[in-house]
Design a protein around this motif. Structure first.
Motif, PDB file in Angstrom:
ATOM      1  N   THR A  43       0.830  -1.204   0.000  1.00  0.00           N
ATOM      2  CA  THR A  43       0.000   0.000   0.000  1.00  0.00           C
ATOM      3  C   THR A  43       0.863   1.251   0.000  1.00  0.00           C
ATOM      4  OG1 THR A  43      -1.751  -1.110   1.234  1.00  0.00           O
ATOM      5  CG2 THR A  43      -1.765   1.291   1.254  1.00  0.00           C
ATOM      6  N   SER A 160     -17.092   3.489   0.721  1.00  0.00           N
ATOM      7  CA  SER A 160     -17.269   2.174   0.112  1.00  0.00           C
ATOM      8  C   SER A 160     -18.704   2.059  -0.391  1.00  0.00           C
ATOM      9  CB  SER A 160     -16.997   1.073   1.133  1.00  0.00           C
ATOM     10  OG  SER A 160     -17.992   1.110   2.160  1.00  0.00           O
ATOM     11  N   ASP A 179      -7.914   3.225  -2.933  1.00  0.00           N
ATOM     12  CA  ASP A 179      -8.747   2.461  -2.005  1.00  0.00           C
ATOM     13  C   ASP A 179      -9.417   3.381  -0.998  1.00  0.00           C
ATOM     14  OD1 ASP A 179      -7.899  -0.268  -2.948  1.00  0.00           O
ATOM     15  OD2 ASP A 179      -5.958   0.549  -2.360  1.00  0.00           O
ATOM     16  N   GLU A 180      -8.687   4.398  -0.547  1.00  0.00           N
ATOM     17  CA  GLU A 180      -9.201   5.394   0.393  1.00  0.00           C
ATOM     18  C   GLU A 180      -8.706   6.762  -0.059  1.00  0.00           C
ATOM     19  OE1 GLU A 180     -11.110   4.751   2.967  1.00  0.00           O
ATOM     20  OE2 GLU A 180     -10.839   2.588   3.319  1.00  0.00           O
ATOM     21  N   THR A 205      -3.456   3.743  -1.917  1.00  0.00           N
ATOM     22  CA  THR A 205      -3.682   2.934  -3.112  1.00  0.00           C
ATOM     23  C   THR A 205      -2.831   1.666  -3.112  1.00  0.00           C
ATOM     24  OG1 THR A 205      -3.661   2.939  -5.545  1.00  0.00           O
ATOM     25  CG2 THR A 205      -1.945   4.225  -4.444  1.00  0.00           C
ATOM     26  N   GLU A 206      -3.400   0.601  -3.625  1.00  0.00           N
ATOM     27  CA  GLU A 206      -2.659  -0.625  -3.905  1.00  0.00           C
ATOM     28  C   GLU A 206      -2.564  -0.840  -5.419  1.00  0.00           C
ATOM     29  OE1 GLU A 206      -4.369  -3.901  -1.850  1.00  0.00           O
ATOM     30  OE2 GLU A 206      -3.699  -3.221   0.124  1.00  0.00           O
ATOM     31  N   HIS A 207      -2.922   0.169  -6.188  1.00  0.00           N
ATOM     32  CA  HIS A 207      -2.884   0.070  -7.644  1.00  0.00           C
ATOM     33  C   HIS A 207      -1.477  -0.308  -8.103  1.00  0.00           C
ATOM     34  CE1 HIS A 207      -2.994   1.368 -11.881  1.00  0.00           C
ATOM     35  NE2 HIS A 207      -4.314   1.237 -11.791  1.00  0.00           N
TER      36      HIS A 207
END
Length: 248
Positions: A43, A160, A179-180, A205-207
């Motif tokens: 992350t 979400s 993600d957030e 992000t975990e992109h």
């Protein structure tokens, strides 16, 4: 109701904890914006902040922030699904197709927080080489600091799909590279004609591309431009509102 509120707070505290314990190993300043990034496991966290003085009253500055439907990229008119294509946005936002403002939110499942004066939901349609969408929760608080100055905070936070359904019947699902994401405007009333702004943005992000170190300069540049564009828009709108008040 109480259980739902506790779960929401717990989830948000977990996010803040991740932010807090992650070492920011990349820092930069671009056009007055302070930028930071760090990585924990898979992350990556991005932060951007700016301080600005406005020569306008605090109420005008607040209105310049919450005029969400006045901001979009007019060249994306044909991509709109929920806004009339004939509408021309007053201010340009590079990647924003349209914003839906939902004031009539569901009353079940939440309670106003301390000093909270308003809460509503935004639906965002975005285009940046691909289409994205999400809903945001906006909360506005007002209080006085130790110097008896009026403080107004405007918080925006990406929700979400599950949380969005607590407030409204969503027209689309969350589809985002982050993600957030959250942002906070902290406005301090210096006097009737001067307002200090502290703006902070945070994103997780975990992109697979955005969490790589090689992407940091591009993301930093994008965050800096977005924040400076936002501040410029606030300055323009606050000036117009102040002139309108003076003319009346």
């Amino acid at each position: 109701m109480a259980i739902y509120k506790i779960l929401l707070c717990a989830g948000w505290l977990i996010t803040l904890h991740v932010f807090g314990e992650t070492k920011m190993d990349k820092t930069q300043s671009i056009n007055g914006v302070t930028l930071e990034s760090g990585k924990k496991d898979s992350t990556r966290i991005y932060r951007g902040s700016i301080n600005k003085k406005f020569s306008y009253g605090i109420n005008s500055v607040v209105k310049s922030i919450v005029n969400f439907q006045d901001k979009c990229n007019n060249s994306f008119k044909n991509r709109r699904q929920y806004t009339e294509k004939s509408v021309t946005c007053k201010y340009s936002n590079d990647n924003l197709i349209e914003t839906i403002v939902v004031k009539n939110i569901n009353k079940a499942g939440w309670m106003k927080g301390q000093n909270e004066i308003e809460r509503f939901v935004l639906g965002r349609q975005i285009y940046n080489r691909a289409s994205f969408s999400h809903y945001e929760l906006v909360t506005i608080h007002e209080f006085r600091n130790a110097q008896n100055q009026k403080i107004i905070t405007i918080n925006q936070r990406m929700m979400s799909n599950e949380e969005t359904k607590k407030y409204t019947n969503p027209l689309f699902n969350k589809d985002s590279a982050f993600d957030e994401a959250s942002s906070t405007f902290t406005l301090t009333e210096v006097n009737s004609k001067e307002t200090d702004l502290k703006y902070e943005y945070q994103g997780i992000t975990e992109h697979w591309i955005l969490n790589k170190e090689i992407s940091i300069p591009q993301v930093f540049a994008s965050i800096s431009k977005s924040i400076n564009d936002l501040v410029h828009t606030m300055d323009q709108e606050s000036s117009l509102l102040t002139r309108d008040i003076a003319s009346n």
